[in-house]
Design an enzyme around this catalytic site. Structure first.
Site, PDB file in Angstrom:
ATOM      1  N   ASP A  84     -18.702   2.225  -7.826  1.00 40.25           N
ATOM      2  CA  ASP A  84     -20.042   1.735  -7.555  1.00 40.25           C
ATOM      3  C   ASP A  84     -20.916   2.947  -7.258  1.00 40.25           C
ATOM      4  O   ASP A  84     -20.431   3.980  -6.770  1.00 40.25           O
ATOM      5  CB  ASP A  84     -20.039   0.821  -6.326  1.00 40.25           C
ATOM      6  CG  ASP A  84     -19.365  -0.529  -6.585  1.00 40.25           C
ATOM      7  OD1 ASP A  84     -18.740  -0.689  -7.648  1.00 40.25           O
ATOM      8  OD2 ASP A  84     -19.468  -1.404  -5.709  1.00 40.25           O
TER       9      ASP A  84
ATOM     10  N   HIS B 110     -12.015   4.744  -9.653  1.00 44.64           N
ATOM     11  CA  HIS B 110     -11.013   4.311 -10.617  1.00 44.64           C
ATOM     12  C   HIS B 110     -11.088   5.144 -11.900  1.00 44.64           C
ATOM     13  O   HIS B 110     -12.067   5.856 -12.135  1.00 44.64           O
ATOM     14  CB  HIS B 110     -11.239   2.837 -10.960  1.00 44.64           C
ATOM     15  CG  HIS B 110     -11.211   1.926  -9.772  1.00 44.64           C
ATOM     16  ND1 HIS B 110     -10.177   1.063  -9.523  1.00 44.64           N
ATOM     17  CD2 HIS B 110     -12.111   1.740  -8.755  1.00 44.64           C
ATOM     18  CE1 HIS B 110     -10.412   0.385  -8.408  1.00 44.64           C
ATOM     19  NE2 HIS B 110     -11.591   0.772  -7.929  1.00 44.64           N
TER      20      HIS B 110
ATOM     21  N   SER C 135     -20.729   9.389  -0.648  1.00 42.40           N
ATOM     22  CA  SER C 135     -20.857  10.714  -1.243  1.00 42.40           C
ATOM     23  C   SER C 135     -21.328  10.599  -2.683  1.00 42.40           C
ATOM     24  O   SER C 135     -22.032   9.668  -3.036  1.00 42.40           O
ATOM     25  CB  SER C 135     -19.537  11.476  -1.157  1.00 42.40           C
ATOM     26  OG  SER C 135     -19.751  12.835  -1.420  1.00 42.40           O
TER      27      SER C 135
END
Length: 288
Positions: free
Chosen positions: A98, A154, A255
């Site tokens: 995301d 991922h 981050s």
């Protein structure tokens, strides 16, 4: 005016935001939060999460868990199954996490941008001439994760992880306000350089950049946490094959991930400055 709206108004003032999030003892505060966040006490966890919600748009409705044993447990939460389907098109390279799409475009002779008008050198980012040559005129994208987002990342495609290096550095905030004020910020912060190649042969590099508060990165391929306390060796060879969508690891706070891709990859039409994107959504289309 509610407490949350007052805090939001104050933190939107750039000078105050920069002062509160950067003109502080960043390393000491980060070490403290690393310790504090791992205290396992349900009451403390609930109180900390409630306080966190005052400063963010934290939404835990997607979380697999309903209760958290620590603040760290909430930071690194898993999601309910099926909430991040990865685009199955074999021509599509997806988002690993995301995030909010930041600067993106073409790397020109080893130069790229943290924001418009703020260039930095690829060699300063990755400290590896071989990676620079691989991506000298490639494509790049930055994905910024806010503190409230899902923090796991991922595999964006079927790929093999080849090499990981850790570069010690600072813990500046990575929000747009700091990016406008701190030159070459990504090249100053703690970061990892993950060299991979896609199952179709193209090189692809993932650079997770840590930030203030909990500057740690967990990579499953190494079965360890990388942070400022990591001692030598700081480089690791691996030959780990992963499938698109497979979890690679997580940040222990918000981050940025910088992605480096081949120059003939085309950005998909959903890639726009400031767009919010979820893990598994398309970023690039590769030639097949």
């Amino acid at each position: 005016m509610t407490v949350k709206s007052l805090i939001s108004t104050l933190t939107q003032q750039e000078d105050l935001n920069f002062l509160l999030t950067n003109r502080v003892p960043r390393a000491a505060l980060t070490r403290f939060m690393g310790w504090f966040s791992k205290i396992e006490n349900p009451w403390l966890a609930d109180a900390s999460i409630g306080f966190w919600k005052l400063f963010s748009d934290l939404d835990l409705s997607e979380a697999k868990q309903t209760h958290f044993k620590s603040l760290h447990d909430c930071f690194t939460r898993e999601l309910k199954p099926g909430l991040r389907p990865f685009d199955s098109d074999p021509a599509v390279v997806t988002s690993p996490s995301d995030g909010i799409i930041g600067a993106h475009g073409t790397i020109v002779d080893g130069e790229l941008y943290q924001i418009k008008g703020a260039p930095y050198s690829l060699i300063d980012l990755v400290a590896d001439p071989a990676v620079v040559e691989t991506h000298r005129n490639g494509r790049f994208m930055t994905l910024r994760l806010t503190s409230s987002m899902y923090h796991r990342f991922h595999a964006p495609y079927d790929m093999t992880l080849e090499h990981v290096s850790l570069i010690h550095g600072d813990t500046w905030n990575v929000n747009p306000i700091a990016l406008k004020r701190v030159e070459r910020l990504f090249c100053k912060n703690e970061r990892a350089v993950i060299r991979t190649h896609l199952a179709t042969g193209e090189p692809f590099t993932i650079v997770p950049v840590a930030a203030i508060l909990v500057a740690s990165i967990r990579l499953h391929a190494l079965d360890r946490v990388l942070n400022a306390q990591t001692e030598r060796p700081l480089t690791y060879s691996c030959a780990t094959s992963v499938r698109k969508g497979e979890e690679l690891g997580w940040f222990e706070h918000g981050s940025t991930i910088i992605l480096l891709a081949p120059g003939d990859f085309e950005f998909c039409d959903n890639v726009q400055d400031g767009a919010r994107i979820k893990a598994g959504e398309r970023l690039w289309r590769r030639r097949i």
